[in-house]
Scaffold this active site. Structure first.
Site, mmCIF file in Angstrom:
data_model
loop_
_atom_site.group_PDB
_atom_site.id
_atom_site.type_symbol
_atom_site.label_atom_id
_atom_site.label_comp_id
_atom_site.label_asym_id
_atom_site.label_seq_id
_atom_site.Cartn_x
_atom_site.Cartn_y
_atom_site.Cartn_z
ATOM 1 N N LYS A 116 1.104 -1.115 -0.360
ATOM 2 C CA LYS A 116 -0.059 -0.274 0.168
ATOM 3 C C LYS A 116 0.385 1.208 0.221
ATOM 4 O O LYS A 116 1.080 2.578 -0.541
ATOM 5 C CB LYS A 116 -0.855 0.149 1.059
ATOM 6 C CG LYS A 116 -1.934 -1.415 1.138
ATOM 7 C CD LYS A 116 -3.139 -0.514 1.855
ATOM 8 C CE LYS A 116 -4.953 -1.338 2.216
ATOM 9 N NZ LYS A 116 -5.366 -1.433 2.787
ATOM 10 N N LYS A 198 -6.757 -13.212 -8.396
ATOM 11 C CA LYS A 198 -7.544 -12.734 -7.168
ATOM 12 C C LYS A 198 -9.050 -11.547 -7.941
ATOM 13 O O LYS A 198 -7.793 -11.059 -8.284
ATOM 14 C CB LYS A 198 -8.017 -12.637 -5.737
ATOM 15 C CG LYS A 198 -8.836 -13.350 -4.530
ATOM 16 C CD LYS A 198 -8.252 -12.222 -3.541
ATOM 17 C CE LYS A 198 -9.287 -11.782 -2.688
ATOM 18 N NZ LYS A 198 -9.129 -11.971 -1.703
ATOM 19 N N LYS A 201 -11.722 -5.102 -6.863
ATOM 20 C CA LYS A 201 -12.396 -3.855 -7.221
ATOM 21 C C LYS A 201 -11.715 -3.657 -7.820
ATOM 22 O O LYS A 201 -11.716 -2.631 -8.079
ATOM 23 C CB LYS A 201 -13.301 -3.703 -6.570
ATOM 24 C CG LYS A 201 -12.558 -3.502 -5.165
ATOM 25 C CD LYS A 201 -12.924 -2.600 -4.741
ATOM 26 C CE LYS A 201 -12.364 -2.134 -3.295
ATOM 27 N NZ LYS A 201 -11.302 -1.596 -3.197
#
Ligand code: TRP
Length: 333
Positions: A116, A198, A201
């Site tokens: 992140k 995976k 979104k």
């Protein structure tokens, strides 16, 4: 009511605009199963979302919309305690205390923090760094035994265990040391475009992800474009990840075993597979969308749900906090 023997489950999800089919199958269908046997706390972890910038008006709407999606996915509001993390102030209180029993070194090793901070280089804030400590507080507050999360959260969960053990060692038995609860095999939904990844979104290619609020024609279009392979045979094997993913989705939504599903597609082509998978997704998404709209038109009801959830959560959380404060040596109020 929580019976004596009933074990406690805690899980949380960050509020996002629309739940994906991956969240629905991977998390919510599993949560729904657990509500039968456990006392479950399911929290919308709004405070965690503040580690990235949010526009206040949009954020408020997103949070309510996400609650409506929790309910649309069928979670029982009586059996489960459903609430916003920020409504139970004990979460931030315990997070602070646990910060003091967590090492910089441990937090620096968290792969999610590394990813992140790579992604949001302009906003590597202290909240992002301490994110896993707030997550530990979420879990430990309710003396949770089991935490159903995806593999990507395993490292955070292990840190929660370490913090609990450390605290218990210093101050005596206080927290339950939580275990990870891994959902059913095949509950992991992969990207429709790159089936080794995976479904997410945040994928750049939005054809790879189905949202629970997608319209029917959008779902059909995305399924038609789903990546398969050139074997032209519907088999359940790792060389055919695209086909496997479609079979998993079908099996999860129909409740049929993979073997049954594979057998039912024998001799059929990929076109038929894609269409049938699209159909079963639409069958699930339709009532979801409908219920979602009803909840969103009834904000008053949503308020009742989250207030009652927060009250129930607070009851359990305040008991733990009382104990923690005492053990640490804070003067009682
Ligand atoms: N970090 C989790 C995620 O991104 C969300 C989360 C926050 C959570 N607190 C939690 C999950 C406590 C389980 C238990 O998916």
């Amino acid at each position: 009511m929580q019976s004596q023997q009933q074990k406690v489950i805690f899980s949380g999800a960050q509020p996002t605009g629309s739940m994906t089919l991956g969240n629905y199958i991977g998390a919510f269908q599993n949560w729904k199963q657990l509500e039968k046997d456990y006392q479950c706390y399911y929290s919308i972890v709004d405070l965690h979302s503040l580690t990235v910038k949010q526009d206040p008006e949009t954020f408020r709407h997103t949070c309510l919309s996400f609650l409506a999606q929790y309910l649309a996915s069928g979670l029982d509001t009586e059996k489960n305690v459903i609430f916003f993390q920020s409504h139970v102030r004990e979460h931030t209180e315990l997070a602070w205390l646990l910060n003091c029993y967590t090492y910089m070194g441990e937090l620096s090793r968290m792969t999610q923090f590394k990813d992140k901070s790579e992604k949001h280089q302009e906003n590597i804030n202290a909240g992002l760094f301490a994110y896993p400590v707030l997550m530990a507080a979420d879990i430990l507050l309710y003396r949770s035994h089991l935490v159903p999360v995806g593999e990507d959260q395993r490292q955070h969960l292990e840190l929660s265990r370490d913090i609990a053990l450390r605290f218990n060692n210093i101050f005596g038995e206080t927290f339950v040391v939580p275990d990870i609860h891994v959902g059913k095999q095949g509950a992991r939904v992969m990207s429709l475009q790159e089936p080794n990844k995976k479904m997410s979104k945040s994928d750049e290619n939005q054809n790879s992800v189905i949202y629970m609020l997608d319209e029917d024609d959008v779902i059909i279009k995305k399924l038609k474009k789903a990546v398969t392979d050139s074997y032209n045979e519907i088999l359940d094997r790792p060389e055919q990840p695209g086909v496997q993913n479609l079979l998993s989705i079908y099996s999860a939504l129909s409740g049929e075993s993979r073997e049954t599903v594979v057998a039912s597609f024998e001799g059929k082509g990929y076109g038929a597979l894609k269409m049938e998978v699209a159909e079963i997704i639409v069958e699930n998404v339709k009532p979801f969308r409908e219920k979602y709209r009803q909840y969103m038109e009834n904000i008053h009801y949503l308020e009742k749900v989250y207030q009652s959830g927060a009250n129930r959560a607070r009851m359990a959380a305040s008991i733990t906090m009382e104990d923690v404060r005492k053990k640490i040596g804070l003067v009682s109020v």
